[in-house]
Design a protein around this motif. Structure first.
Motif, PDB file in Angstrom:
ATOM      1  N   PRO A  20       0.795  -1.228   0.000  1.00 43.45           N
ATOM      2  CA  PRO A  20       0.000   0.000   0.000  1.00 43.45           C
ATOM      3  C   PRO A  20       0.832   1.286   0.000  1.00 43.45           C
ATOM      4  N   PRO A  70     -10.337  -4.381  -6.405  1.00 43.97           N
ATOM      5  CA  PRO A  70      -9.804  -3.021  -6.547  1.00 43.97           C
ATOM      6  C   PRO A  70     -10.322  -2.314  -7.798  1.00 43.97           C
TER       7      PRO A  70
ATOM      8  N   SER B 105      -1.545   4.546   3.485  1.00 37.68           N
ATOM      9  CA  SER B 105      -1.560   3.888   2.177  1.00 37.68           C
ATOM     10  C   SER B 105      -1.618   4.965   1.108  1.00 37.68           C
ATOM     11  N   SER B 383      -9.974   1.594  -3.832  1.00 40.80           N
ATOM     12  CA  SER B 383      -8.653   1.297  -4.410  1.00 40.80           C
ATOM     13  C   SER B 383      -8.199  -0.120  -4.113  1.00 40.80           C
ATOM     14  N   TYR B 384      -8.565  -0.632  -2.939  1.00 33.56           N
ATOM     15  CA  TYR B 384      -8.110  -1.971  -2.573  1.00 33.56           C
ATOM     16  C   TYR B 384      -9.202  -3.012  -2.734  1.00 33.56           C
ATOM     17  N   ASN B 388      -8.920  -7.571  -1.035  1.00 35.91           N
ATOM     18  CA  ASN B 388      -7.542  -7.197  -0.717  1.00 35.91           C
ATOM     19  C   ASN B 388      -7.398  -6.673   0.707  1.00 35.91           C
ATOM     20  N   LEU B 389      -8.392  -5.936   1.154  1.00 34.61           N
ATOM     21  CA  LEU B 389      -8.318  -5.419   2.529  1.00 34.61           C
ATOM     22  C   LEU B 389      -8.299  -6.580   3.522  1.00 34.61           C
TER      23      LEU B 389
END
Lengths: 488, 488
Positions: A20, A70, B105, B383-384, B388-389
């Motif tokens: 990140p 994403p 991030s 964005s993630y 992904n988080l």
């Protein structure tokens, strides 16, 4: 045992891993946003100043849950352009004259970037010494620019701290004052404590009183009148204090305002402090908007008498080119704040704190965690320098003066109260509204002005807001920096 | 009367004028800072993690007043490099394992840039509708990711708000609870109100109680023990409540913690809520650090029973990739907050508010002015993406697990309490310290570990902090995102 080893193991298991803070991706996306914002400033006048959307507009345009996968920054920024920008009111537009100036600047923005980029959490000295030390240094710098008595500066035994907003500054000083008294007379007396301000004081005062547990009926909003330009009368303050004393209440805290929200009125700081002092009342000066002007010698007189106050605050995020948020609070007795606001959990114990050689700002504010706000203020002070900062403020005042002159030349309008700084309170005059009526009803005039303001703002070409002064509805024309940006 | 005319007049008088938001200058300087920060992230490991400066170092390096004339950004950034960087502790360093993860991030940074660039002040809906609406939307998004009961979401009659820090979240909910009770039983009873938490609860709870005017002796830090891993016992809570009722006090507010600061202990949320409910006590869940993990199904059980709570908060600026500051607070009854915190000054009156169709977040928090924090959280979520988080959080937990394994394999060390998330509490074991003593004095072991930590941190190669659990000094190894950044 090597933590590197631990990390290397994980690396092998990292098909699912993303970084990140990847420097090159940071660089690519960061440059993109800089260009986005530069273009926004360039074309800001193409947007209606006040957002014209209806309640609930955004939920019809966005999905109702977060994406699983994403999305590229390009897609997101397209949505900012299409869906967010129509819903914001453009506080940085040159045609924005509403509420108060939120005078952003390049230096203020860059300072926020550096602070956000480092992302250090300076709750105490040891957690990031520079964050604390720079804050103490710039607060002394700024205090000297304002010619504050040295008793408000670190070099004179006082000191300054950066808070988020004036609400917090008032709350913290009120808590300090409250606990000083309650520690003397007993906690049961909390219901006897009384707070004073004028009916023009900012709602932050009432809110701070509510939060601090002051009894609502012990909040005195002392009436003001047009006769003294809506300033707080020292005589009325003294009468209020005396009445409270007679019935056994305890006068605690006065908030005097330098530059009220509705009309930038200046309460007589020195005279009020003299009265308050006689009764042991803590005096806070709220100069949220107008305090910045006092860096100019010709405006410094507005805070004459400040040596009688206990604390003083102004918002650098209003009229001092520092992006939101940045409220500067100076106090004569930091220990009063610290006694009321400190906690010392084991996990924050450290040698520097125990040496008493350092400032731990967590004990000067509501929050534990705090951003590195001093970076913004430092960049503003250095990027522009004192002389330019003074001249910027003067240019806003000149512009307001010019506007005031234009209003005066037009018979249809009138200025309602004398202008002190860069805000003009005006309205369509009764004679223009009631050309068929000899004595025009004030309500009709107010209605007329309200409708006029709504229709002006509805054009999207300009945005102003209103106030009510002694029953008179006024349109507030508040100049700030961005007002001038577009002509230079 | 044309404001353009006013501006054009001033333009002619503008030798002294500069444009603090000149788009091309903004672009030039903005790109420079992006490169500065990208280079900082790239080379962050070259700096000692914990700043090694001495108290007062900065005042010997900076002038004692602000410059009169402007200084170029290049000079200022050179000073940041030379004088500020040595004085910061590098919270974003991969070798930083102290306090808590301040997991910045790219998306969090960009969100702050956009927010700071627009610099809108969204105190109520009308002042910038998108700021309010995006906040409500992302709080529902995030709430769904956490599988919060719908009663905490706008779609279920509750709602979420972004505050600065947990201190504010606890303070606001405490004020709401306090005023609900005092409006029923009378303001005089403020001295009878009692607050409950464990002795592991964050100092924010004690501070909020102080600010809210709760009598200091009515603050109950209920002891915890190693036997139940330093969690708050429902039985002890009930005993404390009963003892208080017997003497005529009024149990008001319980703060249960999911992920305590010293050891990431999880209080039994459901059982505690059941007890509290029986006595009409407001239940707040402080999941500042660990709440983020609950977006992973395998960690969600840590907040089982949350449907019995009144409010819930976590810090997205801790373990959710959102740069400081961003505390997420959800409440079941927004009106309780609003009743306690609202003020309605004339200058903020507007039709949207009066229509009751909009949220005015000023009434959900301490401050009036507020930044557009939702922008950061929205960018992070998009964005993630959820998957992904979740994986980022899992990767931190995996790394902590790996570290825990390494500690377990080394006879010189021991893990002091069971690990729940991404933090390991360990120490040099008594047997390793006292190899010449059969029964080693606990004090000597503590001393040994304290000295070890100081000397490790003094190398600048790594930074960890400490806690004390049941008299045992522990070294906290707290993993975050940046810990992994350097290996990917």
């Amino acid at each position: 045992m090597d933590s590197l080893e631990a990390r290397h193991d994980l690396k092998n298991d990292s098909t699912r891993m993303l970084n990140p803070l990847d420097p090159e991706e940071f660089r690519r996306q960061g440059h993109m946003i800089i260009d986005f914002l530069a273009d926004y400033y360039k074309s800001i006048e193409k947007y209606p100043v006040q957002s014209q959307v209806e309640p609930g507009y955004l939920s019809t345009r966005l999905p109702d849950s977060a994406p699983l996968e994403p999305e590229p920054i390009e897609t997101i920024m397209q949505d900012v352009e299409n869906h967010i920008i129509p819903g914001i009111t453009h506080w940085q537009s040159p045609n924005y004259f509403a509420y108060f100036p939120a005078s952003a600047s390049i230096a203020g923005f860059l300072g926020e970037m550096v602070s956000t980029g480092f992302n250090v959490v300076g709750f105490n000295w040891v957690s990031s010494p520079a964050a604390t030390e720079l804050e103490s240094i710039v607060m002394d710098w700024f205090g000297k620019m304002l010619q504050l008595p040295t008793s408000f500066l670190f070099l004179g035994g006082g000191g300054g701290v950066l808070q988020g907003t004036t609400c917090e500054a008032i709350l913290c000083t009120l808590i300090a004052a409250r606990d000083q008294v309650l520690n003397r007379v007993g906690r049961e007396s909390i219901v006897k404590l009384v707070i004073y301000g004028s009916d023009q004081a900012h709602s932050a005062l009432q809110k701070a009183a509510q939060i601090a547990g002051i009894k609502p009926e012990n909040f005195r909003a002392i009436p003001t009148t047009k006769d003294n330009a809506f300033g707080l009368s020292p005589d009325l303050l003294e009468s209020a204090i005396l009445s409270d004393l007679v019935v056994g209440l305890i006068p605690l805290f006065l908030c005097a305002t330098v530059g009220t929200t509705s009309s930038t009125t200046v309460d007589p700081v020195g005279l009020l402090s003299n009265v308050a002092k006689r009764y042991g009342v803590w005096v806070h000066i709220d100069a949220a908007l107008a305090g910045s002007a006092c860096i100019c010698p010709e405006f410094r007189h507005f805070i004459d008498g400040i040596e009688g106050a206990n604390s003083f605050s102004l918002n650098a995020h209003k009229w001092f080119f520092t992006n939101l948020d940045c409220c500067c609070l100076w106090v004569k007795d930091p220990n009063a704040l610290i006694k009321a606001l400190s906690t010392n959990p084991e996990y924050l114990r450290n040698k520097a704190t125990e040496s008493n050689q350092v400032v731990d700002y967590k004990d000067w504010q509501v929050q534990l965690s705090r951003r590195f706000r001093a970076m913004k203020l430092w960049l503003v002070l250095r990027s522009y320098g004192v002389v330019n900062l003074q001249n910027l403020i003067r240019s806003h005042v000149d512009m307001a003066k010019h506007f005031e002159g234009l209003v005066g030349m037009d018979k249809r309008f009138e200025v309602v109260v004398a202008r002190n700084f860069a805000m003009v309170c005006f309205r369509v005059s009764p004679s223009a509204v009631g050309d068929c009526l000899k004595s025009c009803d004030e309500k009709i005039v107010n209605e007329f002005n309200r409708d006029l303001l709504v229709s002006i703002n509805g054009t999207g070409r300009v945005y102003m807001t209103h106030g009510v002064l002694g029953g008179v509805y006024v349109i507030r024309f508040s100049v700030d920096d961005s007002s001038i940006a577009s002509v230079s």
